[in-house]
Enzyme design. Structure first.
Site, short mmCIF file in Angstrom:
data_model
loop_
_atom_site.label_atom_id
_atom_site.label_comp_id
_atom_site.label_asym_id
_atom_site.label_seq_id
_atom_site.Cartn_x
_atom_site.Cartn_y
_atom_site.Cartn_z
N GLU A 1 18.63 1.54 3.36
CA GLU A 1 18.37 2.11 2.04
C GLU A 1 18.93 3.52 1.83
O GLU A 1 18.23 4.39 1.29
CB GLU A 1 16.87 2.07 1.71
CG GLU A 1 16.31 0.68 1.65
CD GLU A 1 14.86 0.61 1.15
OE1 GLU A 1 14.17 1.66 1.13
OE2 GLU A 1 14.43 -0.47 0.78
N GLU B 1 14.54 -7.53 3.02
CA GLU B 1 13.13 -7.28 2.69
C GLU B 1 12.84 -7.90 1.34
O GLU B 1 13.63 -7.77 0.40
CB GLU B 1 12.83 -5.77 2.55
CG GLU B 1 12.75 -4.98 3.81
CD GLU B 1 12.34 -3.53 3.55
OE1 GLU B 1 11.68 -3.24 2.52
OE2 GLU B 1 12.68 -2.70 4.39
#
Length: 186
Positions: free
Chosen positions: A8, A99
């Site tokens: 991220e 995720e």
């Protein structure tokens, strides 16, 4: 299986590319036998991400139905599918959804799609699985998370992260049975 150089990061713009390009090169130099990737968060889409062409696979964390379109699984399903197809069409690479999930408080039940309920968490996972099965580019999926875990208190963290399909003491939530149905068909 593969090397992941970041989770991220800010992946938009030339600065990100300048910073990460040498890391991708170094990973390939040190181990040319494995693919290399990084995990994208939703802030940088398929048209704005400056790193995806450096990667061998697209790895993305997505929370449609939880952080986006909360409580509206039909809308979340459309948004997720559009997002995955956009990555596949633009980049032509395999996609691993690294995720996805929703928080659920063990024992909280609801008749309607109510965030935080066990039924909502299980329904959200089933929605993701339907979309994954429709998008050929999706080659891997990783629910966040196996079990609930402690975090610092916050408004969005009721007594920790509750995205586990098992409680912190490893008791199954309804979502665990949804996952079993996916992989065992029972």
């Amino acid at each position: 299986m593969l090397w992941c150089v970041a989770n991220e990061p800010d992946a938009g713009g030339q600065e990100a590319r300048d910073y990460f390009a040498p890391l991708f090169a170094e990973a390939r130099k040190l181990d040319p036998t494995r693919p290399v990737g990084y995990v994208n968060m939703i802030a940088d889409g398929p048209d704005t991400c400056a790193l995806t062409d450096l990667a061998d696979v697209v790895m993305i964390n997505r929370y449609y139905g939880w952080y986006a379109h909360t409580g509206d699984l039909a809308r979340a399903e459309s948004a997720l599918e559009a997002d995955l197809r956009a990555w596949a069409d633009r980049h032509g690479k395999p996609i691993i959804v690294t995720e996805y999930g929703a928080d659920a408080i063990a024992g909280l039940h609801a008749v309607v799609d109510a965030p935080w309920s066990e039924e909502y968490q299980a329904g959200l996972l089933e929605m993701y699985h339907r979309v994954f099965d429709r998008v050929d580019a999706v080659v891997g999926e990783h629910i966040w998370n196996f079990a609930d875990f402690a975090t610092q208190p916050a408004i969005v963290r009721v007594d920790g992260n509750k995205k586990g399909i098992f409680t912190r003491d490893r008791r199954p939530k309804s979502a665990a049975f949804a996952v079993r149905r996916r992989w065992r068909g029972v």
